[in-house]
Motif scaffolding. Structure first.
Motif, short mmCIF file in Angstrom:
data_model
loop_
_atom_site.label_atom_id
_atom_site.label_comp_id
_atom_site.label_asym_id
_atom_site.label_seq_id
_atom_site.Cartn_x
_atom_site.Cartn_y
_atom_site.Cartn_z
N GLU A 1 0.85 -1.20 0.00
CA GLU A 1 0.00 0.00 0.00
C GLU A 1 0.89 1.25 0.00
OE1 GLU A 1 -0.20 -2.47 2.27
OE2 GLU A 1 -1.85 -3.48 1.23
N GLN A 2 1.90 1.22 0.87
CA GLN A 2 2.82 2.36 0.95
C GLN A 2 3.56 2.53 -0.38
OE1 GLN A 2 6.24 2.21 3.70
NE2 GLN A 2 4.85 3.22 5.14
N ASN A 3 3.98 1.41 -0.96
CA ASN A 3 4.68 1.48 -2.25
C ASN A 3 3.81 2.11 -3.32
OD1 ASN A 3 6.95 0.38 -1.17
ND2 ASN A 3 6.77 -1.62 -2.15
N ALA A 4 2.54 1.72 -3.35
CA ALA A 4 1.63 2.26 -4.37
C ALA A 4 1.45 3.77 -4.17
CB ALA A 4 0.29 1.55 -4.29
N ARG A 5 1.32 4.20 -2.90
CA ARG A 5 1.17 5.63 -2.63
C ARG A 5 2.40 6.41 -3.07
NH1 ARG A 5 -1.30 4.25 2.32
NH2 ARG A 5 0.59 4.62 3.50
N LEU A 6 3.57 5.88 -2.74
CA LEU A 6 4.82 6.56 -3.13
C LEU A 6 4.96 6.63 -4.64
CD1 LEU A 6 7.48 5.23 -0.60
CD2 LEU A 6 7.01 7.62 -1.08
N GLU B 1 5.28 10.11 -6.66
CA GLU B 1 6.51 10.44 -7.38
C GLU B 1 6.26 10.62 -8.88
OE1 GLU B 1 9.76 7.90 -6.39
OE2 GLU B 1 9.70 8.48 -4.27
N ARG B 2 5.39 9.78 -9.43
CA ARG B 2 5.10 9.91 -10.86
C ARG B 2 4.51 11.27 -11.18
NH1 ARG B 2 3.64 4.58 -11.26
NH2 ARG B 2 1.49 5.04 -10.67
N SER B 3 3.57 11.72 -10.35
CA SER B 3 2.92 13.00 -10.65
C SER B 3 3.90 14.16 -10.49
CB SER B 3 1.69 13.20 -9.77
OG SER B 3 2.10 13.39 -8.44
N LEU B 4 4.82 14.02 -9.52
CA LEU B 4 5.81 15.07 -9.29
C LEU B 4 6.80 15.16 -10.45
CD1 LEU B 4 5.94 16.73 -6.68
CD2 LEU B 4 7.92 15.38 -6.03
N ARG C 1 2.34 18.62 1.91
CA ARG C 1 1.58 17.71 2.75
C ARG C 1 1.90 16.24 2.46
NH1 ARG C 1 -2.70 19.07 5.45
NH2 ARG C 1 -3.88 17.26 4.80
N ALA C 2 2.90 16.03 1.60
CA ALA C 2 3.18 14.66 1.16
C ALA C 2 3.73 13.78 2.27
CB ALA C 2 4.14 14.68 -0.01
N GLY C 3 4.10 14.35 3.42
CA GLY C 3 4.61 13.56 4.53
C GLY C 3 3.63 12.50 4.98
N GLU C 4 2.35 12.75 4.69
CA GLU C 4 1.33 11.78 5.08
C GLU C 4 1.45 10.46 4.33
OE1 GLU C 4 -2.17 13.99 4.25
OE2 GLU C 4 -1.72 15.47 5.78
N LEU C 5 2.29 10.44 3.30
CA LEU C 5 2.48 9.24 2.50
C LEU C 5 2.88 8.03 3.34
CD1 LEU C 5 4.47 10.69 -0.48
CD2 LEU C 5 2.28 9.54 -0.63
N PHE D 1 10.98 18.53 -1.22
CA PHE D 1 11.46 17.60 -2.24
C PHE D 1 12.27 16.48 -1.62
CE2 PHE D 1 11.30 21.49 -5.02
CZ PHE D 1 10.15 21.09 -5.66
N GLN D 2 11.70 15.30 -1.65
CA GLN D 2 12.47 14.15 -1.19
C GLN D 2 12.30 13.08 -2.25
OE1 GLN D 2 11.98 12.97 2.89
NE2 GLN D 2 11.00 14.91 3.29
N LEU D 3 12.94 13.32 -3.36
CA LEU D 3 12.73 12.47 -4.51
C LEU D 3 14.08 12.14 -5.10
CD1 LEU D 3 10.28 11.41 -5.97
CD2 LEU D 3 10.31 13.42 -7.41
N ARG D 4 14.30 10.84 -5.31
CA ARG D 4 15.60 10.40 -5.81
C ARG D 4 15.96 11.14 -7.10
NH1 ARG D 4 17.82 6.75 -9.35
NH2 ARG D 4 19.61 5.59 -8.55
#
Ligand code: ZN
Length: 515
Positions: free
Chosen positions: A59-64, A68-71, A146-150, A402-405
């Motif tokens: 579930e967490q993987n799907a949310r991330l 990330e895709r939209s970002l 607000r993405a911390g809720e991920l 921004f916390q994106l590889r």
């Protein structure tokens, strides 16, 4: 002269917490240990017919993934949009058409004066690229705070349960580690007090000591998050990295792609930090240190296991890549047990770390299994971009949003001089990434201020200008050819505050000569 009076072990009774740290005996502490005995689950096939790891959170993987895709899509739209703008150049209503295209596709406003003379003078596409990308960076940062809720917030009190009242993580500034908190370690943003990045994870010891002082002062003044007598500790973590598939070239640029050197450098800093607290404040035992390595091909971590004294070595570690392979086909209970056994085995003949530390390490390893699983599922276990592929250089306090590889190469600094080397490393990376194909190097200068402090906002604005001038001076040739473009912004300290753009002319008093 080195002050040895305060060394750990010399006053075992006073500063060393002899009882179990906070949280271990609490109901939460007991609840946390329960998973060892929970009913066995059987590994199940994932959506792609692959067997996902029994401890991985799909579930967490799907949310991330979705986040990330939209970002990334918003950044990836910049170049195609500007190509289209270039094609419109001979249209009669160019200025209007170009601005509306940019606004419609990228959601940012481009200054009309850039287009007004396009009919007679060449359109400065490099400047346009810089202006537009700067706008996208600020806009996206604004949208995602607000993405911390991920990750979910059930881990927020987790550190306290392990006996830590504050956690300060210093990763390498390499863009491939940008997702270290949220994606690689799966920690909620608010659980980590500080995450300043430095080239090669060679963090500033004095700045770390200052953050420690602030944290401890809050505990004495406000009892926040726990009062001093709680017996909790401050945890300082350094994160180095390497590439499993191409260790000679795609490792840490600041350490010549040498994994051992990167690990040794970070460990040296950690020891210096603890010794500084010991020597200056007579309480080194209240500080724990932890060294973590990341294989940036697959985001698999390696956690170095401390001994009972809190000391670390380079060869005492648990490698989560191996652990993932070894536990993939077990049920959840056995997999979890194997993780605790691996931590035990890593200690070898050395003494064992305290229970809170063991639980912390186990949880980090388990959290990271989800990320390894995600890299397996989406990219067959190895990122397509194992090397550098950042979009911009982030300078100053950095955008916490921004916390994106591989999105940004981050240099934490207050003045360019103090971080000249880190910035040089970043510029070299972007010469290869951008300048080689005609694109400028976008640098986003961003500082935070504290609206409760008089004059803080003005000082942050001036700092932006000063850093911009120093960057222009340092990379004069690149700048004059239009290959360095700077965007400036400031933001109040409070999480989620609006991001305010700073223009080149704002408060530009020119004093200080750019240094
Ligand atoms: Zn590095």
């Amino acid at each position: 002269m080195v002050n040895t009076r305060n060394r750990r072990g010399r006053h075992p009774a006073a500063p060393t917490p002899t009882r179990a740290p906070w949280g271990l005996g609490t109901p939460q502490g007991r609840r946390r240990r329960e998973p060892l005995t929970e009913p066995a689950e059987v590994a199940r096939p994932s959506g792609h017919g692959r067997w996902s790891h029994p401890l991985s959170s799909r579930e967490q993987n799907a949310r991330l993934d979705q986040f990330e895709r939209s970002l990334r899509a918003r950044f990836e739209a910049v170049i195609p949009t500007l190509r289209e703008v270039a094609g419109l150049r001979w249209s009669e209503h160019f200025a209007a058409e170009a601005s509306s295209l940019i606004e419609q596709r990228l959601g940012v406003e481009a200054p009309r004066e850039l287009f007004d003379q396009a009919w007679i003078a060449p359109l400065d596409m490099r400047q346009l690229f810089g202006v537009v990308l700067g706008g996208v960076i600020r806009q996206v940062a604004q949208d995602v705070h607000r993405a911390g809720e991920l990750i979910g917030s059930d881990l927020t009190s987790f550190f306290l349960e392990c006996g830590y009242h504050a956690v300060d993580i210093s990763p390498c500034s390499d863009g491939r580690l940008k997702g270290v908190i949220r994606a690689i370690l799966r920690l909620p943003d608010e659980a980590v007090r500080s995450r300043k990045a430095y080239a090669g994870a060679m963090f500033d010891v004095e700045a770390s000591v200052r953050r420690w002082v602030e944290t401890e002062l809050m505990r004495f003044r406000e009892g926040c998050p726990v009062p001093p007598e709680a017996g909790t500790r401050y945890l300082k973590v350094a994160v180095y990295h390497w590439s499993r598939s191409d260790p000679e070239h795609e490792g840490c640029a600041a350490h010549g792609s040498d994994r051992e050197r990167a690990a040794a450098g970070a460990l040296r800093r950690l020891r210096e930090f603890r010794e500084a607290v010991e020597n200056s404040f007579y309480c080194g035992a209240s500080v724990d240190i932890l060294l973590i390595g990341v294989d940036t091909d697959a985001d698999a971590i390696r956690v170095h296991v401390p001994d009972a004294e809190g000391d670390l070595t380079l060869d005492r570690f648990v490698d989560n890549h191996d652990l993932y392979e070894a536990t993939r086909f077990l049920d959840a209970t056995r997999a979890r047990l194997a993780i605790y056994e691996a931590i035990e085995a890593a200690s070898g003949t050395a003494s064992r770390p305290h229970e809170g530390m063991r639980r912390l390490i186990a949880t980090l390893l388990i959290n990271n299994l989800s990320q390894i699983d995600r890299v397996y599922e989406t990219w067959q276990g190895r990122y397509p971009d194992v090397g550098h592929n950042e979009t911009f250089i982030s300078v100053g306090d950095g955008f916490e949003e921004f916390q994106l590889r591989n999105l940004a190469y981050f240099v934490y600094l207050q003045t360019v001089e103090e971080a000249g080397h880190d910035l040089d490393v970043g510029i070299e990376i972007f010469r290869r990434l951008n300048v080689r194909r005609g694109l400028p190097i976008p640098i986003a200068i961003h500082f935070r201020y504290d609206r409760r402090v008089p004059g803080s906002r003005e000082r942050a604005t001036e700092r932006c200008q000063r850093v911009r001038r120093a960057i222009e001076d340092r990379y004069r040739a690149l700048f004059e050819d239009g290959y360095v473009v700077c965007d400036m912004s400031i933001q109040d300290r409070e999480t989620g505050s609006p991001i305010e753009a700073v223009s080149v002319h704002e408060l530009s008093r020119g004093h200080g000569g750019g240094s």
